[in-house]
Design a protein around this motif. Structure first.
Motif, PDB file in Angstrom:
ATOM      1  N   VAL A  82      23.177  43.773  46.257  1.00  0.00           N
ATOM      2  CA  VAL A  82      24.409  42.397  46.838  1.00  0.00           C
ATOM      3  C   VAL A  82      25.677  42.579  45.316  1.00  0.00           C
ATOM      4  O   VAL A  82      25.505  43.425  43.861  1.00  0.00           O
ATOM      5  CB  VAL A  82      23.572  41.039  45.836  1.00  0.00           C
ATOM      6  CG1 VAL A  82      24.698  39.961  45.935  1.00  0.00           C
ATOM      7  CG2 VAL A  82      22.771  40.874  46.657  1.00  0.00           C
ATOM      8  N   TYR A  83      26.725  42.092  45.917  1.00  0.00           N
ATOM      9  CA  TYR A  83      27.843  42.556  45.242  1.00  0.00           C
ATOM     10  C   TYR A  83      28.726  41.662  45.347  1.00  0.00           C
ATOM     11  O   TYR A  83      28.636  40.402  46.732  1.00  0.00           O
ATOM     12  CB  TYR A  83      29.177  43.942  45.873  1.00  0.00           C
ATOM     13  CG  TYR A  83      28.528  44.571  46.231  1.00  0.00           C
ATOM     14  CD1 TYR A  83      27.918  45.777  45.050  1.00  0.00           C
ATOM     15  CD2 TYR A  83      28.167  46.245  47.331  1.00  0.00           C
ATOM     16  CE1 TYR A  83      26.848  47.278  45.337  1.00  0.00           C
ATOM     17  CE2 TYR A  83      27.398  47.583  47.200  1.00  0.00           C
ATOM     18  CZ  TYR A  83      26.834  47.681  45.692  1.00  0.00           C
ATOM     19  OH  TYR A  83      25.690  48.774  46.374  1.00  0.00           O
ATOM     20  N   THR A  84      29.374  41.292  44.453  1.00  0.00           N
ATOM     21  CA  THR A  84      30.184  39.591  44.377  1.00  0.00           C
ATOM     22  C   THR A  84      31.591  39.499  44.616  1.00  0.00           C
ATOM     23  O   THR A  84      31.761  40.249  43.888  1.00  0.00           O
ATOM     24  CB  THR A  84      29.495  38.945  42.818  1.00  0.00           C
ATOM     25  OG1 THR A  84      28.583  38.352  42.825  1.00  0.00           O
ATOM     26  CG2 THR A  84      30.389  37.256  42.643  1.00  0.00           C
ATOM     27  N   LEU A  85      32.018  39.283  45.164  1.00  0.00           N
ATOM     28  CA  LEU A  85      33.774  39.269  45.201  1.00  0.00           C
ATOM     29  C   LEU A  85      34.437  37.982  44.605  1.00  0.00           C
ATOM     30  O   LEU A  85      33.310  36.890  44.779  1.00  0.00           O
ATOM     31  CB  LEU A  85      33.688  38.976  46.688  1.00  0.00           C
ATOM     32  CG  LEU A  85      33.385  40.435  47.803  1.00  0.00           C
ATOM     33  CD1 LEU A  85      32.151  40.571  47.827  1.00  0.00           C
ATOM     34  CD2 LEU A  85      34.316  40.574  48.902  1.00  0.00           C
ATOM     35  N   GLU A  86      35.217  37.682  44.293  1.00  0.00           N
ATOM     36  CA  GLU A  86      36.214  36.944  43.427  1.00  0.00           C
ATOM     37  C   GLU A  86      37.033  36.132  44.435  1.00  0.00           C
ATOM     38  O   GLU A  86      37.328  37.180  44.728  1.00  0.00           O
ATOM     39  CB  GLU A  86      36.108  37.645  42.219  1.00  0.00           C
ATOM     40  CG  GLU A  86      34.846  38.004  41.239  1.00  0.00           C
ATOM     41  CD  GLU A  86      35.577  38.893  40.127  1.00  0.00           C
ATOM     42  OE1 GLU A  86      36.447  39.483  40.052  1.00  0.00           O
ATOM     43  OE2 GLU A  86      35.035  39.207  38.798  1.00  0.00           O
ATOM     44  N   PRO A  87      37.245  34.790  44.289  1.00  0.00           N
ATOM     45  CA  PRO A  87      38.701  34.449  44.716  1.00  0.00           C
ATOM     46  C   PRO A  87      39.937  35.471  44.234  1.00  0.00           C
ATOM     47  O   PRO A  87      39.652  35.749  42.971  1.00  0.00           O
ATOM     48  CB  PRO A  87      38.734  33.092  43.949  1.00  0.00           C
ATOM     49  CG  PRO A  87      37.329  32.447  43.432  1.00  0.00           C
ATOM     50  CD  PRO A  87      36.707  33.644  42.501  1.00  0.00           C
ATOM     51  N   LEU A  88      40.716  35.000  45.525  1.00  0.00           N
ATOM     52  CA  LEU A  88      41.627  36.103  44.169  1.00  0.00           C
ATOM     53  C   LEU A  88      42.743  35.753  43.657  1.00  0.00           C
ATOM     54  O   LEU A  88      43.117  33.960  43.600  1.00  0.00           O
ATOM     55  CB  LEU A  88      43.387  35.662  45.598  1.00  0.00           C
ATOM     56  CG  LEU A  88      42.555  37.576  46.634  1.00  0.00           C
ATOM     57  CD1 LEU A  88      41.321  37.510  46.841  1.00  0.00           C
ATOM     58  CD2 LEU A  88      43.556  37.170  47.535  1.00  0.00           C
ATOM     59  N   ASN A  89      42.788  36.372  42.162  1.00  0.00           N
ATOM     60  CA  ASN A  89      43.836  36.139  41.231  1.00  0.00           C
ATOM     61  C   ASN A  89      45.666  35.728  41.629  1.00  0.00           C
ATOM     62  O   ASN A  89      45.955  36.057  42.973  1.00  0.00           O
ATOM     63  CB  ASN A  89      43.789  36.718  39.798  1.00  0.00           C
ATOM     64  CG  ASN A  89      43.651  37.995  40.379  1.00  0.00           C
ATOM     65  OD1 ASN A  89      45.032  38.159  41.315  1.00  0.00           O
ATOM     66  ND2 ASN A  89      43.927  39.409  39.207  1.00  0.00           N
TER      67      ASN A  89
END
Length: 422
Positions: free
Chosen positions: A151-158
């Protein structure tokens, strides 16, 4: 017909991809997979608009793999089996470059049987599975599948990511690049985007389309706010607004705000949301967030679901509103939700512990000779219908899994337990 800006600018390579540097930067795991051509199954977990689908397509293109996609919203077990058969045939083909990739959007919405149908193909390498989910896979994806896929977590764009995206769109898009664009302020644009690349590009699309030809497209806080208020985004029960509004609805009930809860309910009804879907969510909220603080909430939520099935809409809005307000104003407890989570974690940790002999059923004489049921105390034979005895397996006999919340109903339960168990 001209494609929306978000589709026109969809990245085709990792070099064009913006964000998620912890996964696709130099030397990072997904870039290494592409560079080596050795792509293992994985699940991408993150909010809408951060590049999950795009990333899957880029990997397929870079590794020259056949790319198949299923939506958990519309696909059944038969669809899964059909595409696996197709992938198996492709794997045997002499013209196949890499192992076929099966991308499943919203994989958390697959049922257990649908997820089970993937296991064999993932295990034997028929397909490389790439799943995408906005929900925590630990709760929504079955354990055997999680053990076969990282499982790889993607983050909201900064802010830096959004700035790069904005500048790229203005410079490279076939429409925007031919128009004069004045970027004066970006605070409102970035705030409304919320770290979502698709939202930012949709807002840009709106600004471009609402600015007459020959006039400069002005981007500042006043213009962005005014245009969005004048052109509110339509509720899309099949898209991300569906998830945003149901999330606001549930959180308003959980937060005990009946005005906000009934407002979001009205937004869903006005947008044509399936009333059965709303009623199902009310049942879940009643159990998860009200729980033991007011067990009648679950009864009312179930009655609401039954009423919807019987009377339909538009009259169904009335029991929906009644239940929504009742749940929002009710006492709250998530102790049952936390207890089952703790119990499931304990089962995962300690495995299949044996049932204590005195709790086992003894339907045969052999079992009785082996001690099954011996020493069991029948509670109703004792004062107050209670007798002390061990009910958990020996190895965890002192484990506490239920932690009551502080409310009138659970205070009574706690007092009763203390009087019995001390």
């Amino acid at each position: 017909m001209l494609k929306p800006l978000a589709e026109r600018l969809r990245p085709q390579t990792l070099d064009e991809y913006i964000g998620q540097s912890h996964l696709v930067g130099d030397g990072r795991i997904l870039r290494r997979m592409i560079d080596t051509g050795n792509v293992a199954s994985f699940i991408l977990w993150g909010p809408p608009g951060v590049g999950k689908t795009t990333l899957a397509r880029i990997i397929a293109n870079a590794t020259k793999s056949e790319f198949h996609t299923l939506s958990a919203v519309t696909s059944g077990v038969k669809d899964v089996r059909d595409v696996i058969t197709q992938c198996r045939n492709e794997s045997r083909s002499m013209f196949s470059a890499g192992r076929p990739i099966l991308f499943i959007d919203e994989i958390h919405r697959f049922s257990k049987s649908q997820q089970d149908s993937l296991l064999g193909a993932v295990e034997d390498g028929t397909v490389t599975l790439i799943g995408a989910t906005t929900e925590n896979p630990s709760f929504e994806v079955i354990r055997p599948l999680l053990s076969r896929a990282q499982v790889y977590t993607l983050e909201p764009l900064n802010e830096n990511d959004l700035t790069r995206l904005l500048e790229h769109a203005v410079a490279k898009d076939e429409i925007l690049s031919k128009r004069e664009v004045k970027i004066e302020e970006t605070a409102a644009l970035f705030r409304y985007s919320g770290g979502d690349a698709r939202k930012l590009l949709n807002i840009l699309d709106l600004l471009e389309q609402s600015t007459p030809a020959g006039e400069p497209i002005v981007i500042n806080d006043r213009v962005v706010t005014e245009r969005l208020q004048r052109n509110p985004q339509a509720y899309d029960k099949g898209g991300e607004m569906h998830y945003d509004i149901i999330s606001a609805f549930i959180k308003s009930i959980r937060g005990s705000d009946p005005d906000a809860a009934v407002y979001w309910l009205a937004r869903m009804i006005a947008g044509g949301e399936d009333p059965e879907f709303i009623a199902r969510r009310l049942v879940i909220v009643a159990a998860e967030d009200i729980g033991l603080a007011n067990p009648n909430a679950l009864l009312l939520a179930n009655a609401t679901y039954d009423a919807i099935m019987k009377i339909g809409m538009p009259e169904g809005r009335i029991p929906l509103a009644e239940c929504t307000i009742y749940l929002a104003t009710s006492a709250k407890s998530n102790s049952a939700y936390k207890a089952i989570a703790a119990a499931m974690a304990e089962v995962e940790r300690s495995g299949n512990l044996p049932v204590p002999l005195h709790l086992r059923n003894a339907p045969t004489s052999l079992m009785k000779k082996l001690g099954y049921g011996e020493g069991y105390k029948y509670a109703h034979d004792y004062p107050g219908n209670f007798v002390r005895q061990q009910f958990l397996p020996d190895a965890i006999q002192n484990v506490k899994l239920w932690t009551p919340c502080s409310n009138q109903a659970e205070d009574v339960m706690t007092a009763r337990q203390k009087s019995r168990w001390g």
